[in-house]
Design an enzyme around this catalytic site. Structure first.
Site, PDB file in Angstrom:
ATOM      1  CB  CYS A  29      57.311  -0.721   5.121  1.00  0.00           C
ATOM      2  SG  CYS A  29      56.254  -0.709   6.595  1.00  0.00           S
ATOM      3  CG  HIS A  78      61.423  -2.537   7.097  1.00  0.00           C
ATOM      4  ND1 HIS A  78      61.497  -1.219   6.693  1.00  0.00           N
ATOM      5  CD2 HIS A  78      60.211  -2.686   7.682  1.00  0.00           C
ATOM      6  CE1 HIS A  78      60.384  -0.590   7.032  1.00  0.00           C
ATOM      7  NE2 HIS A  78      59.578  -1.462   7.627  1.00  0.00           N
ATOM      8  CD  GLU A 117      64.670  -0.826   5.241  1.00  0.00           C
ATOM      9  OE1 GLU A 117      63.855  -0.236   5.970  1.00  0.00           O
ATOM     10  OE2 GLU A 117      64.334  -1.740   4.443  1.00  0.00           O
TER      11      GLU A 117
END
Length: 233
Positions: free
Chosen positions: A89, A206, A208
């Site tokens: 990002c 994302h 994660e």
């Protein structure tokens, strides 16, 4: 798995640094190391991750000030040596501003901040970041950005395609790369790409935040798995 040291850069305004720390620390033998923006030391990191957020408040342009922080001098040199660097990002934005990846990210097509679950397709599974995926596999990962509209002029886009640098594209659940599946207007539905050498990856979704079932998806976990397996050989 042998110990892998993962440096996670913390800029003023980063807000996904501890999410990333949590995700990578869930792997046995992986040691996260937080790297402050004004340092000149990567602390023997094997991998460097630039996490999401709003580095330096996104003043001037997303990622443009972070590119000049002291730690980025070390990250750029680290990447130039062929070592793995992942930008997520805002980290993707910083990589573009730093010249480690080519192209640019601008305001989303609808000029609105997007925070939503998206589906993306793995279109290059031969990189150190994607070996655990299947070609054409559709993945679920969230996005949260206001400047995720990837642009490349025709000649650069042709080079990216020729050298298989496009890694992820926005697609629907059937794998179709339609305009409706594209949340931000990115050219050719591009969601993530690597440099020509294959050691620097930037993506807007994302991974994660898609690293365990409790979060709704584990599809991002295999990106980290691919990378750590590559590092340990």
């Amino acid at each position: 798995m042998a110990d892998v040291r993962v440096g996670i850069v913390v800029f003023p305004g980063s807000n996904c640094d501890h999410d990333t720390e949590y995700a990578v620390a869930s792997f046995s033998g992986v040691v996260p190391v937080m790297l402050w923006h004004n340092e000149h030391d990567l602390h023997e990191s094997d991998v460097v991750i630039l996490p999401g957020g709003f580095s330096y408040g996104d003043y001037l342009r997303a990622g443009s000030i972070a590119r000049f922080s002291p730690i980025m001098q070390e990250v750029i040199a680290f990447a130039r040596k062929g070592s793995p660097v992942l930008g997520i990002c805002n980290g993707f934005q910083v990589l573009l501003e730093s010249g480690l990846l080519e192209g640019a990210l601008s305001k989303n097509r609808d000029k609105k901040f997007i925070c939503a679950e998206t589906t993306i397709k793995a279109v290059n599974c031969s990189t150190m970041f994607t070996s655990a995926y299947r070609h054409g596999e559709v993945l679920s990962m969230p996005v949260a950005h206001g400047d995720g509209n990837y642009f490349a002029p025709p000649e650069l886009l042709e080079n990216l395609q020729e050298h298989n640098q496009i890694v992820f594209t926005y697609a629907d659940t059937d794998g179709n790369e339609s305009p409706e599946a594209n949340p931000n207007g990115s050219v050719c539905n591009i969601a993530g790409l690597v440099n020509r050498e294959g050691n620097v990856l930037g993506l807007m979704p994302h991974p994660e935040r898609a690293s365990e079932k409790l979060l709704g998806s584990e599809d991002g976990r295999r990106l980290f798995e691919s990378l750590f397996q590559h590092v340990v050989g």
